[in-house]
Motif scaffolding. Sequence first.
Motif, PDB file in Angstrom:
ATOM      1  N   ALA A  37       4.321  -3.880   7.788  1.00 37.17           N
ATOM      2  CA  ALA A  37       4.691  -5.014   6.716  1.00 37.17           C
ATOM      3  C   ALA A  37       4.422  -3.947   5.405  1.00 37.17           C
ATOM      4  O   ALA A  37       3.246  -3.614   5.285  1.00 37.17           O
ATOM      5  CB  ALA A  37       3.922  -6.125   6.701  1.00 37.17           C
ATOM      6  N   ALA A  41       6.040  -8.066   1.110  1.00 35.46           N
ATOM      7  CA  ALA A  41       6.631  -8.843   2.638  1.00 35.46           C
ATOM      8  C   ALA A  41       8.228  -8.890   2.504  1.00 35.46           C
ATOM      9  O   ALA A  41       8.563  -8.860   3.450  1.00 35.46           O
ATOM     10  CB  ALA A  41       5.741  -9.966   3.281  1.00 35.46           C
ATOM     11  N   SER A  54       0.670  -8.109  -2.153  1.00 38.81           N
ATOM     12  CA  SER A  54      -0.547  -8.377  -1.542  1.00 38.81           C
ATOM     13  C   SER A  54      -1.451  -7.781  -2.368  1.00 38.81           C
ATOM     14  O   SER A  54      -2.654  -7.928  -2.836  1.00 38.81           O
ATOM     15  CB  SER A  54      -0.738  -8.233  -0.064  1.00 38.81           C
ATOM     16  N   THR A  92     -11.089  -6.327  15.647  1.00 36.54           N
ATOM     17  CA  THR A  92     -10.977  -7.522  14.935  1.00 36.54           C
ATOM     18  C   THR A  92     -12.549  -8.063  14.827  1.00 36.54           C
ATOM     19  O   THR A  92     -13.258  -7.889  15.460  1.00 36.54           O
ATOM     20  CB  THR A  92     -10.113  -8.555  15.744  1.00 36.54           C
ATOM     21  N   ASP A 100      -8.195 -13.953   7.213  1.00 30.69           N
ATOM     22  CA  ASP A 100      -6.988 -13.480   6.880  1.00 30.69           C
ATOM     23  C   ASP A 100      -6.499 -13.102   8.258  1.00 30.69           C
ATOM     24  O   ASP A 100      -6.319 -11.958   8.715  1.00 30.69           O
ATOM     25  CB  ASP A 100      -7.433 -12.248   5.950  1.00 30.69           C
ATOM     26  N   ALA A 101      -5.956 -14.070   8.780  1.00 34.17           N
ATOM     27  CA  ALA A 101      -5.377 -13.723  10.280  1.00 34.17           C
ATOM     28  C   ALA A 101      -4.178 -12.965  10.312  1.00 34.17           C
ATOM     29  O   ALA A 101      -3.972 -12.048  11.389  1.00 34.17           O
ATOM     30  CB  ALA A 101      -5.071 -15.162  10.932  1.00 34.17           C
ATOM     31  N   ASP A 102      -3.386 -13.121   9.296  1.00 32.01           N
ATOM     32  CA  ASP A 102      -2.225 -12.219   9.337  1.00 32.01           C
ATOM     33  C   ASP A 102      -2.497 -10.756   8.682  1.00 32.01           C
ATOM     34  O   ASP A 102      -1.516  -9.834   8.724  1.00 32.01           O
ATOM     35  CB  ASP A 102      -1.212 -12.640   8.273  1.00 32.01           C
ATOM     36  N   VAL A 103      -3.707 -10.571   8.541  1.00 29.68           N
ATOM     37  CA  VAL A 103      -4.243  -9.078   8.007  1.00 29.68           C
ATOM     38  C   VAL A 103      -3.584  -8.813   6.944  1.00 29.68           C
ATOM     39  O   VAL A 103      -3.098  -7.381   6.511  1.00 29.68           O
ATOM     40  CB  VAL A 103      -3.886  -7.942   9.284  1.00 29.68           C
ATOM     41  N   ARG A 104      -3.055  -9.515   5.958  1.00 24.78           N
ATOM     42  CA  ARG A 104      -2.352  -8.974   4.817  1.00 24.78           C
ATOM     43  C   ARG A 104      -3.269  -8.288   3.934  1.00 24.78           C
ATOM     44  O   ARG A 104      -2.871  -7.262   3.043  1.00 24.78           O
ATOM     45  CB  ARG A 104      -1.831 -10.442   3.940  1.00 24.78           C
ATOM     46  N   PRO A 110      -3.353  -3.260  11.238  1.00 31.20           N
ATOM     47  CA  PRO A 110      -2.848  -4.232  11.850  1.00 31.20           C
ATOM     48  C   PRO A 110      -2.107  -3.466  13.179  1.00 31.20           C
ATOM     49  O   PRO A 110      -1.172  -2.487  13.275  1.00 31.20           O
ATOM     50  CB  PRO A 110      -1.541  -4.547  10.919  1.00 31.20           C
ATOM     51  N   ARG A 112       0.607  -3.804  16.055  1.00 28.36           N
ATOM     52  CA  ARG A 112       2.251  -4.150  16.066  1.00 28.36           C
ATOM     53  C   ARG A 112       2.807  -3.627  17.218  1.00 28.36           C
ATOM     54  O   ARG A 112       2.419  -2.546  18.049  1.00 28.36           O
ATOM     55  CB  ARG A 112       2.774  -3.973  14.768  1.00 28.36           C
TER      56      ARG A 112
END
Length: 253
Positions: A37, A41, A54, A92, A100-104, A110, A112
């Motif tokens: 990402a 985004a 971000s 994790t 920050d669950a989305d690791v932004r 992250p 993937r």
Amino acid sequence: AAEQNRRQALAQWIASPQNPLTARVMVNRIWQGHFGAGLVATPSDFGNNGMPPSHPQLLDWLAAEFVHSGWSVKHLHRQIVLSQTYRQSSRTNPLGIERDADVRLLWRYPVRRLEAEAIRDSMLFVSGRLNLSMYGRGFDLFDKRGGLTGFNPIESFSAEGRRRMIYAHKVRRETDAVFGAFDCPDGGQSTAARPSSTTPIQALNLFNSRFTLDEAAAFAARIQAQVGDDVRRQISHAYLLAFNRHPSKSELS
């Protein structure tokens, strides 16, 4: 002004060091390639309808560094992959997930899914049949290149068809029969960021496709040729080739 002069003026504006947008967009796309990402985004929309960055200061710094390096993509890749952010673990922790669950904010690397092309190329590599030849005419995924309809997918590939998927000939409005399910767009689309979906079709395609069966048979033949008929050695060698590690005791059992 004449059309040629207008085009030239537009090109000079796009590539001008005083135009921050081009460098920001390019940097964001390259960052997206490494992390899944972008810092923004919405890679094709930096306007009011897009999402804010971000890390705006990082985006500006990378864009300035990109311009100062002479628009060197190689320099930018090096800056990113040698950074502490890129080289951190993907492990994790509860506090990070809570905030920050989305690791932004990139507090870990992250995780993937592999892209469709990487899945196919990896299967060919592990089976020992990946054709690494470069350049030249692309290989066919369908039985014909011309026309508007009636494209039948090729199921079994010769050595030419086992090249890396970057050399696959794309047909507009037709997705690859097996790996199209892994969010691989057809040749008629411009896709700024692929979605990452999880569907039953993905598993069914891999279980039932002729391509998977062919490469599984080639993988088995490779293992047997390299270590013989001892099952424990076969399993250990298969794990080394596929996962780059030895199996655990329970896996070997």
